[in-house]
Scaffold this motif. Structure first.
Motif, mmCIF file in Angstrom:
data_model
loop_
_atom_site.group_PDB
_atom_site.id
_atom_site.type_symbol
_atom_site.label_atom_id
_atom_site.label_comp_id
_atom_site.label_asym_id
_atom_site.label_seq_id
_atom_site.Cartn_x
_atom_site.Cartn_y
_atom_site.Cartn_z
ATOM 1 N N PRO A 134 0.839 -1.364 0.048
ATOM 2 C CA PRO A 134 0.082 -0.118 0.206
ATOM 3 C C PRO A 134 0.961 1.432 0.045
ATOM 4 C CG PRO A 134 -0.633 -1.474 1.698
ATOM 5 C CD PRO A 134 0.698 -1.960 1.319
ATOM 6 N N SER A 135 0.202 2.328 -0.412
ATOM 7 C CA SER A 135 1.223 3.642 -0.546
ATOM 8 C C SER A 135 1.707 4.257 0.917
ATOM 9 C CB SER A 135 0.319 4.605 -1.216
ATOM 10 O OG SER A 135 -0.668 4.793 -0.582
ATOM 11 N N ASP A 136 1.049 3.857 1.757
ATOM 12 C CA ASP A 136 1.291 4.097 3.230
ATOM 13 C C ASP A 136 2.126 3.304 3.982
ATOM 14 O OD1 ASP A 136 -0.843 2.566 3.572
ATOM 15 O OD2 ASP A 136 -1.893 3.787 5.091
ATOM 16 N N ALA A 137 2.640 2.266 3.480
ATOM 17 C CA ALA A 137 3.315 1.047 4.215
ATOM 18 C C ALA A 137 4.532 1.309 4.319
ATOM 19 C CB ALA A 137 2.975 -0.108 3.581
ATOM 20 N N SER A 138 5.190 0.555 5.329
ATOM 21 C CA SER A 138 6.647 0.729 5.664
ATOM 22 C C SER A 138 7.204 -0.626 5.038
ATOM 23 C CB SER A 138 6.971 0.851 6.706
ATOM 24 O OG SER A 138 6.569 2.290 7.453
ATOM 25 N N VAL A 139 8.375 -0.722 4.939
ATOM 26 C CA VAL A 139 9.086 -1.898 4.632
ATOM 27 C C VAL A 139 10.294 -2.356 5.639
ATOM 28 C CG1 VAL A 139 10.785 -0.752 2.883
ATOM 29 C CG2 VAL A 139 9.955 -2.899 2.506
ATOM 30 N N SER A 140 10.552 -3.693 5.618
ATOM 31 C CA SER A 140 11.864 -4.007 6.306
ATOM 32 C C SER A 140 12.793 -4.288 5.392
ATOM 33 C CB SER A 140 11.477 -5.572 6.866
ATOM 34 O OG SER A 140 10.670 -5.202 8.007
ATOM 35 N N ARG A 141 14.082 -3.709 5.749
ATOM 36 C CA ARG A 141 15.057 -3.918 4.902
ATOM 37 C C ARG A 141 16.108 -4.298 5.649
ATOM 38 N NH1 ARG A 141 15.589 2.090 2.643
ATOM 39 N NH2 ARG A 141 13.782 1.941 1.142
ATOM 40 N N ILE A 142 16.937 -5.611 5.255
ATOM 41 C CA ILE A 142 18.284 -5.797 5.544
ATOM 42 C C ILE A 142 19.367 -5.763 4.661
ATOM 43 C CG2 ILE A 142 17.419 -7.251 7.519
ATOM 44 C CD1 ILE A 142 17.822 -9.866 5.776
ATOM 45 N N ALA A 143 20.426 -5.213 4.961
ATOM 46 C CA ALA A 143 21.681 -5.138 3.792
ATOM 47 C C ALA A 143 22.864 -5.766 4.607
ATOM 48 C CB ALA A 143 21.733 -3.777 3.420
ATOM 49 N N ARG A 144 23.626 -6.592 4.068
ATOM 50 C CA ARG A 144 24.919 -7.279 4.718
ATOM 51 C C ARG A 144 25.760 -7.467 3.750
ATOM 52 N NH1 ARG A 144 22.235 -12.340 7.479
ATOM 53 N NH2 ARG A 144 20.672 -12.714 5.532
ATOM 54 N N LEU A 145 27.006 -7.318 4.208
ATOM 55 C CA LEU A 145 28.392 -8.023 3.552
ATOM 56 C C LEU A 145 28.231 -9.467 3.769
ATOM 57 C CD1 LEU A 145 30.814 -7.598 1.731
ATOM 58 C CD2 LEU A 145 31.882 -7.216 3.723
ATOM 59 N N ARG A 146 28.306 -10.416 2.961
ATOM 60 C CA ARG A 146 28.446 -11.826 3.430
ATOM 61 C C ARG A 146 29.721 -12.481 2.899
ATOM 62 N NH1 ARG A 146 23.282 -13.769 3.909
ATOM 63 N NH2 ARG A 146 24.536 -15.115 5.525
ATOM 64 N N THR A 147 30.323 -13.136 3.899
ATOM 65 C CA THR A 147 31.700 -13.929 3.752
ATOM 66 C C THR A 147 31.964 -15.268 3.852
ATOM 67 O OG1 THR A 147 32.213 -13.674 6.188
ATOM 68 C CG2 THR A 147 32.869 -11.614 4.913
ATOM 69 N N ALA A 148 32.544 -15.834 3.227
ATOM 70 C CA ALA A 148 32.847 -17.314 3.436
ATOM 71 C C ALA A 148 34.257 -17.608 3.958
ATOM 72 C CB ALA A 148 32.393 -17.641 2.218
ATOM 73 N N ASP A 149 34.486 -18.080 5.083
ATOM 74 C CA ASP A 149 35.817 -18.339 5.416
ATOM 75 C C ASP A 149 36.598 -17.099 5.361
ATOM 76 O OD1 ASP A 149 35.371 -21.001 5.941
ATOM 77 O OD2 ASP A 149 36.455 -21.695 3.877
ATOM 78 N N ASP A 150 35.975 -16.015 5.979
ATOM 79 C CA ASP A 150 36.554 -14.780 6.268
ATOM 80 C C ASP A 150 36.812 -13.888 4.821
ATOM 81 O OD1 ASP A 150 36.430 -14.836 9.032
ATOM 82 O OD2 ASP A 150 38.502 -15.849 8.937
ATOM 83 N N LYS A 151 36.564 -14.247 3.778
ATOM 84 C CA LYS A 151 36.557 -13.715 2.431
ATOM 85 C C LYS A 151 35.365 -13.020 2.051
ATOM 86 C CE LYS A 151 40.728 -15.351 1.834
ATOM 87 N NZ LYS A 151 41.937 -14.428 1.842
ATOM 88 N N PRO A 152 35.302 -11.709 1.745
ATOM 89 C CA PRO A 152 33.982 -11.211 1.328
ATOM 90 C C PRO A 152 33.548 -11.650 -0.102
ATOM 91 C CG PRO A 152 36.032 -9.699 1.044
ATOM 92 C CD PRO A 152 36.432 -10.853 1.742
ATOM 93 N N MET A 153 32.397 -12.072 -0.110
ATOM 94 C CA MET A 153 31.802 -12.768 -1.337
ATOM 95 C C MET A 153 30.600 -11.930 -1.939
ATOM 96 S SD MET A 153 33.723 -15.507 -1.431
ATOM 97 C CE MET A 153 32.707 -16.717 -2.435
ATOM 98 N N ALA A 154 29.830 -11.585 -1.141
ATOM 99 C CA ALA A 154 28.676 -10.852 -1.919
ATOM 100 C C ALA A 154 28.012 -9.843 -0.848
ATOM 101 C CB ALA A 154 27.547 -11.949 -2.194
ATOM 102 N N ILE A 155 27.262 -8.889 -1.725
ATOM 103 C CA ILE A 155 26.442 -7.726 -0.870
ATOM 104 C C ILE A 155 25.292 -8.035 -0.911
ATOM 105 C CG2 ILE A 155 26.145 -5.336 -0.555
ATOM 106 C CD1 ILE A 155 28.923 -4.839 -1.890
ATOM 107 N N GLU A 156 24.539 -8.182 -0.230
ATOM 108 C CA GLU A 156 22.838 -8.567 -0.103
ATOM 109 C C GLU A 156 22.065 -7.492 0.498
ATOM 110 O OE1 GLU A 156 22.006 -12.215 1.716
ATOM 111 O OE2 GLU A 156 23.065 -13.439 0.292
ATOM 112 N N ARG A 157 21.078 -7.066 -0.425
ATOM 113 C CA ARG A 157 20.218 -6.124 -0.034
ATOM 114 C C ARG A 157 18.728 -6.450 -0.225
ATOM 115 N NH1 ARG A 157 24.282 -3.011 -2.787
ATOM 116 N NH2 ARG A 157 25.471 -1.667 -1.253
ATOM 117 N N ALA A 158 18.166 -6.791 0.988
ATOM 118 C CA ALA A 158 16.714 -7.473 1.093
ATOM 119 C C ALA A 158 15.799 -6.424 1.568
ATOM 120 C CB ALA A 158 16.841 -8.890 1.647
ATOM 121 N N SER A 159 14.583 -6.606 0.844
ATOM 122 C CA SER A 159 13.553 -5.871 1.278
ATOM 123 C C SER A 159 12.221 -6.782 1.461
ATOM 124 C CB SER A 159 12.951 -4.736 0.312
ATOM 125 O OG SER A 159 14.117 -3.836 0.105
ATOM 126 N N LEU A 160 11.522 -6.631 2.479
ATOM 127 C CA LEU A 160 10.262 -7.516 2.737
ATOM 128 C C LEU A 160 9.196 -6.789 3.494
ATOM 129 C CD1 LEU A 160 13.454 -8.858 4.061
ATOM 130 C CD2 LEU A 160 11.611 -10.987 3.955
#
Length: 252
Positions: A134-160
């Motif tokens: 809806p036009s007046d709704a809010s959204v949950s956002r999570i954004a994080r840098l994902r690592t595997a064995d301490d190596k940066p692999m991806a940046i994820e930005r999710a909206s729900l």
């Protein structure tokens, strides 16, 4: 063997073996392969390499630039050049809907996250349309840098939608685990994959040079009843991922 001994031009530089910068490039590559130049360590400065090889700094600079284009050397402004560390190449299936945490665990790798953003916000126009808000709704956002064995692999930005994730702080590791506990685990998704050149901000987070190849993935996930669960925009390192899809011949 020391670096000075390894770069002694009498051992490798010849008049009939092609351009001098190409020979130096090949010699430095061999030095990495043989362990004379250690992964993750600084490359000797141009002036030092020129002195050790009796080559001009222009030739040395050209060889280093070629190595940077190969991905073997990382040039950091103000810090010099470094031998690139090995980055695990991940094969990611396009036919399974799994989380990053599940993917890494299945490969025996330890995943971790660095939070970039987490909270409730006013939605963007794209979020309103994609999540059917809806036009007046809010959204949950999570954004994080994902690592595997301490190596940066991806940046994820999710909206729900807030109806799916009312409290973004509940996500501590796996988003899909939180969704599954709430009965909102997605069952299907549409993904769009694009090749991009990384901008400065994303490149800094992924610890690679700006302008290097990356993969942008937009994913819209759905519940069994057709409702949209999440809208995720991710940036993956181009040197760390292979995306694999199984194709079957359609029956006539």
């Amino acid at each position: 063997m020391t670096i000075a001994e390894f770069l002694n031009p009498s051992e490798w530089l010849t008049a009939d073996a092609g351009p001098r910068y190409v020979q130096l490039r090949q010699r430095l590559t061999a030095g990495v392969d043989q362990g004379v130049l250690k992964r993750g360590s600084p490359l000797p400065p141009e002036r030092e390499i020129a002195s050790l090889t009796d080559l001009s700094r222009v030739t040395v600079r050209k060889a280093i630039q070629a190595l940077a284009e190969d991905g073997l050397v990382i040039q950091k402004q103000g810090s010099g050049s470094f031998i690139a560390e090995n980055t695990p190449k991940i094969e990611q299936s396009l036919s399974r809907l799994t989380s990053f945490t599940e993917d890494m665990s299945r490969r025996g790798m330890v995943s971790a996250s660095r939070w970039l953003e987490r909270g409730v916000f006013m939605p963007s126009p794209d979020e309103v349309i994609t999540l059917a808000l809806p036009s007046d709704a809010s959204v949950s956002r999570i954004a994080r840098l994902r690592t595997a064995d301490d190596k940066p692999m991806a940046i994820e930005r999710a909206s729900l939608p807030l109806t799916i994730l009312p409290n973004p702080l509940a996500v501590e590791t796996s988003l899909y685990s939180v969704l599954e506990e709430a009965g909102f685990r997605p069952v299907r998704a549409l993904q769009k994959i694009s090749a991009i050149n990384l901008g400065q901000a994303d490149a800094d987070l992924l610890e690679i040079e700006p302008g290097k190849a990356g993969l942008k993935i937009e994913r819209i996930s759905y519940l069994a009843d057709g409702r949209v669960v999440e809208f995720t925009q991710s940036i993956y390192r181009g040197d760390a991922y292979n995306f694999v899809a199984e194709l079957r011949l359609a029956k006539e």
